[in-house]
Enzyme design. Structure first.
Site, PDB file in Angstrom:
ATOM      1  N   HIS A   2       1.572   9.732  -5.592  1.00 58.76           N
ATOM      2  CA  HIS A   2       0.244   9.154  -5.853  1.00 58.76           C
ATOM      3  C   HIS A   2      -0.845  10.198  -5.583  1.00 58.76           C
ATOM      4  O   HIS A   2      -1.222  10.425  -4.431  1.00 58.76           O
ATOM      5  CB  HIS A   2       0.044   7.924  -4.955  1.00 58.76           C
ATOM      6  CG  HIS A   2      -1.200   7.157  -5.278  1.00 58.76           C
ATOM      7  ND1 HIS A   2      -1.307   5.794  -5.071  1.00 58.76           N
ATOM      8  CD2 HIS A   2      -2.409   7.533  -5.773  1.00 58.76           C
ATOM      9  CE1 HIS A   2      -2.505   5.380  -5.428  1.00 58.76           C
ATOM     10  NE2 HIS A   2      -3.204   6.421  -5.854  1.00 58.76           N
ATOM     11  N   PHE A  17      -5.920  14.264  -9.792  1.00 60.22           N
ATOM     12  CA  PHE A  17      -6.230  15.691  -9.971  1.00 60.22           C
ATOM     13  C   PHE A  17      -7.517  15.950 -10.757  1.00 60.22           C
ATOM     14  O   PHE A  17      -7.921  17.095 -10.919  1.00 60.22           O
ATOM     15  CB  PHE A  17      -5.055  16.425 -10.626  1.00 60.22           C
ATOM     16  CG  PHE A  17      -3.965  16.821  -9.656  1.00 60.22           C
ATOM     17  CD1 PHE A  17      -4.032  16.489  -8.309  1.00 60.22           C
ATOM     18  CD2 PHE A  17      -2.867  17.542 -10.101  1.00 60.22           C
ATOM     19  CE1 PHE A  17      -3.022  16.860  -7.425  1.00 60.22           C
ATOM     20  CE2 PHE A  17      -1.855  17.926  -9.225  1.00 60.22           C
ATOM     21  CZ  PHE A  17      -1.930  17.579  -7.881  1.00 60.22           C
ATOM     22  N   ARG A  18      -8.134  14.912 -11.328  1.00 60.85           N
ATOM     23  CA  ARG A  18      -9.492  15.026 -11.925  1.00 60.85           C
ATOM     24  C   ARG A  18      -9.583  15.789 -13.227  1.00 60.85           C
ATOM     25  O   ARG A  18     -10.689  16.011 -13.708  1.00 60.85           O
ATOM     26  CB  ARG A  18     -10.475  15.665 -10.926  1.00 60.85           C
ATOM     27  CG  ARG A  18     -10.462  15.093  -9.527  1.00 60.85           C
ATOM     28  CD  ARG A  18     -10.696  13.624  -9.515  1.00 60.85           C
ATOM     29  NE  ARG A  18     -10.910  13.107  -8.166  1.00 60.85           N
ATOM     30  CZ  ARG A  18     -10.771  11.835  -7.863  1.00 60.85           C
ATOM     31  NH1 ARG A  18     -10.411  10.941  -8.778  1.00 60.85           N
ATOM     32  NH2 ARG A  18     -10.999  11.426  -6.642  1.00 60.85           N
ATOM     33  N   HIS A  35      -2.537  -1.242  -7.807  1.00 64.84           N
ATOM     34  CA  HIS A  35      -3.581  -1.102  -6.779  1.00 64.84           C
ATOM     35  C   HIS A  35      -4.054  -2.527  -6.520  1.00 64.84           C
ATOM     36  O   HIS A  35      -4.687  -3.145  -7.380  1.00 64.84           O
ATOM     37  CB  HIS A  35      -4.708  -0.220  -7.321  1.00 64.84           C
ATOM     38  CG  HIS A  35      -5.892  -0.117  -6.398  1.00 64.84           C
ATOM     39  ND1 HIS A  35      -6.497   1.079  -6.089  1.00 64.84           N
ATOM     40  CD2 HIS A  35      -6.601  -1.054  -5.720  1.00 64.84           C
ATOM     41  CE1 HIS A  35      -7.508   0.881  -5.261  1.00 64.84           C
ATOM     42  NE2 HIS A  35      -7.608  -0.413  -5.032  1.00 64.84           N
ATOM     43  N   HIS A  62      -0.577   2.353  -1.911  1.00 67.31           N
ATOM     44  CA  HIS A  62      -1.358   2.396  -0.656  1.00 67.31           C
ATOM     45  C   HIS A  62      -1.534   1.050   0.073  1.00 67.31           C
ATOM     46  O   HIS A  62      -2.659   0.577   0.268  1.00 67.31           O
ATOM     47  CB  HIS A  62      -2.731   3.031  -0.881  1.00 67.31           C
ATOM     48  CG  HIS A  62      -3.431   2.623  -2.162  1.00 67.31           C
ATOM     49  ND1 HIS A  62      -3.593   1.316  -2.547  1.00 67.31           N
ATOM     50  CD2 HIS A  62      -4.003   3.385  -3.126  1.00 67.31           C
ATOM     51  CE1 HIS A  62      -4.236   1.298  -3.703  1.00 67.31           C
ATOM     52  NE2 HIS A  62      -4.498   2.520  -4.076  1.00 67.31           N
ATOM     53  N   ASP A  73      -2.242   9.691  -1.930  1.00 64.90           N
ATOM     54  CA  ASP A  73      -3.416   9.193  -2.658  1.00 64.90           C
ATOM     55  C   ASP A  73      -4.525  10.254  -2.629  1.00 64.90           C
ATOM     56  O   ASP A  73      -5.713   9.937  -2.465  1.00 64.90           O
ATOM     57  CB  ASP A  73      -3.907   7.862  -2.088  1.00 64.90           C
ATOM     58  CG  ASP A  73      -4.901   7.169  -3.025  1.00 64.90           C
ATOM     59  OD1 ASP A  73      -5.099   7.656  -4.156  1.00 64.90           O
ATOM     60  OD2 ASP A  73      -5.487   6.150  -2.622  1.00 64.90           O
TER      61      ASP A  73
HETATM   62  O1  DOR Z   1     -10.481   5.572  -2.770  1.00 61.55           O
HETATM   63  C1  DOR Z   1      -9.984   5.698  -3.880  1.00 61.55           C
HETATM   64  N1  DOR Z   1     -10.200   6.814  -4.592  1.00 61.55           N
HETATM   65  N2  DOR Z   1      -9.234   4.718  -4.362  1.00 61.55           N
HETATM   66  C2  DOR Z   1      -8.850   4.710  -5.650  1.00 61.55           C
HETATM   67  O2  DOR Z   1      -8.272   3.753  -6.072  1.00 61.55           O
HETATM   68  C3  DOR Z   1      -9.184   5.838  -6.545  1.00 61.55           C
HETATM   69  C4  DOR Z   1      -9.456   7.054  -5.776  1.00 61.55           C
HETATM   70  C5  DOR Z   1     -10.151   8.107  -6.595  1.00 61.55           C
HETATM   71  O3  DOR Z   1      -9.729   8.350  -7.721  1.00 61.55           O
HETATM   72  O4  DOR Z   1     -11.118   8.707  -6.108  1.00 61.55           O
HETATM   73 ZN    ZN Z   2      -5.236   6.386  -5.898  1.00 61.55          ZN
END
Ligand code: DOR
Ligand code: ZN
Length: 441
Positions: A61, A64-65, A192, A245, A318
């Site tokens: 999980h 990577f943006r 989620h 998570h 995460d």
């Molecule tokens: O806190 C979080 N950040 N929860 C998510 O579900 C997505 C993640 C994010 O992509 O920044």
């Molecule tokens: Zn996530």
């Protein structure tokens, strides 16, 4: 090129740790695996007494943006963080720009990932509307070479039951259809679990604007309501459901009893939910703003209990990088949610395995800890099985993708020593015991 002999280390597997020498051939395959191998002529010898050897681990999980938010992170920047943290395979989430909700978007990510050395990146498919389900069906049933190739890079579907970063909440009927389709096509489904109605209700009554209010705005009941819904669909459609998570005591209890009832449900917890509590908001502020929210100490303690009794199948970071500037929003509740944590996940778990509680300002849970083989199970064997990732354990004739870990090495976390793009960590100044010493990729 020379052969490499790793001498005197202990290979970790689900059955324990066994002292074994590892001979790696010039083409980076495992040539020999047994105690006391005589070094071949010209081989480089690595003395690994007191060290542990794991296969490169799996983080099922991460965010990577790329594409779309490369200013936060890229596949390349985060691959350095992964490998330095002993992670060789990751499953990346669909909330990029554009989101991974079409075959074309998946193909684009797969093309980008092909340029990344050493890290194996798989991509979850997202669904928010019926058109995306059709895309998913095409991906999973298409028998062109291209469809088959792309399928190998997709470990399953990610379903957001409420909005989080990227606003990928699936609306109303789509949720049921996602369960039905994943059941029919035998696609692993990751949920989620946060409930939009519970979160919306909380928004009406919470007036505080300090960062601690984040935990009130996304309260534990939200996970519980969404989880109940998800488990009911799991029973109805007989899907394989993986809970992302897991963050609450009641959530852990629900997963435990669903497993006892024979549902095909698995779950993961994150290091941040295992090490922080709502008491940390005052010191760490938006650095621990994350969805689902960090909750009270009773939740952290119950999550450790669930790790210890086997309810928890995986530990996943995460990893969710945001810039320091974004996190320093003067209105803390408007700062983005998410914590980068991939590179420190293994050292944090090794510290717990060494019997040390690493949080410098909190009391340890009544029960915490891991065996070194639990780390293998939680961060390799189980995610590999659940998502059909095809990673190889350490075996003769297989590629040598492994790490040497010094479980006794003490170090202090400093953000500059980390490799991800975001450059900050909520674990700053923590003393950890256990570090990745070498990576063979
Ligand atoms: O806190 C979080 N950040 N929860 C998510 O579900 C997505 C993640 C994010 O992509 O920044
Ligand atoms: Zn996530």
């Amino acid at each position: 090129m020379k052969k490499t002999l790793i001498r005197g280390g202990k290979i970790v597997s689900s059955s324990g740790t066994i002292e074994t020498d590892v001979l790696i051939s010039v083409n980076k395959e495992i040539e020999e695996l047994k105690p006391k191998i005589n070094p071949p002529k010209n081989a480089e010898v690595i003395e690994a007494a007191g060290r542990l050897i794991y296969p490169l681990l799996i983080d099922c999980h991460v965010h990577f943006r790329e594409p779309g938010m490369e200013y936060k992170a890229t596949m390349e920047s985060e691959s350095a963080a992964a490998l330095n943290g002993g992670i060789g395979t990751v499953c990346e989430m669909p909330n990029t720009i554009p989101p991974t909700v079409t075959v074309v978007a998946l193909a684009d990510k797969v093309r980008r990932a092909a340029k990344i050395d050493g890290l194996n990146i798989k991509f979850f498919f997202g669904v928010t509307e019926p058109a995306h389900l059709q895309e998913l069906r095409n991906l999973w049933t298409g028998d062109s070479l291209e469809h088959r190739r792309l399928r190998r890079h997709c470990p399953g579907v990610k379903l957001f039951m409420d909005h989080s970063t990227g606003d990928l909440r699936a609306e109303g009927d789509v949720i049921a259809s996602v369960f039905e389709t994943c059941a029919e096509l035998k696609i692993p489904l990751v949920a989620h679990c946060e409930d939009p109605e519970t979160n919306a209700e909380a928004k009406k009554s919470v007036t505080a604007t300090d960062i601690g209010a984040h935990a009130l705005l996304r309260p534990p009941e939200s996970e519980v309501r969404a989880l109940e819904k998800a488990l009911a669909f799991t029973a109805k459609y007989s899907v394989s459901l993986h809970i992302a998570h897991l963050s609450t005591r009641e959530g852990a209890e629900l997963v435990r009893s669903a497993k006892n009832d024979g549902l095909k449900v698995t779950c993961e917890v994150t290091p941040h939910h295992l090490f922080f509590t709502s008491d940390d908001y005052s010191d760490l502020g938006t650095f621990i703003k994350v969805n689902p929210a960090i909750a009270g100490v009773e939740h952290r303690d119950a999550l450790w209990q669930a790790v210890l009794d086997g309810t928890v199948d995986c530990i996943a970071s995460d990893h969710a990088p945001h810039t320091l500037q974004e996190k320093r929003n003067t209105e803390p509740l408007k700062a983005p949610s998410g914590i980068p944590g991939m590179e420190l996940m293994l050292p944090l778990l090794l510290t717990a395995a060494a019997g040390r509680w690493p949080h410098p300002r909190s009391k340890p849970p009544p029960a915490f800890g891991l065996k070194y083989q639990d780390i293998f199970r939680l961060c390799f064997e189980n995610p590999n099985r659940i998502f059909g990732l095809g990673c190889e354990a350490i075996q003769k004739t297989k590629p040598a993708r492994l790490i040497i870990v010094d479980p006794k090495k003490e170090f202090t976390v400093t953000p500059v020593a980390l490799h991800g793009k975001s450059g900050w960590t909520p674990y700053e100044a923590w003393q950890l015991t256990g570090k990745v010493e070498s990576v063979f990729q």
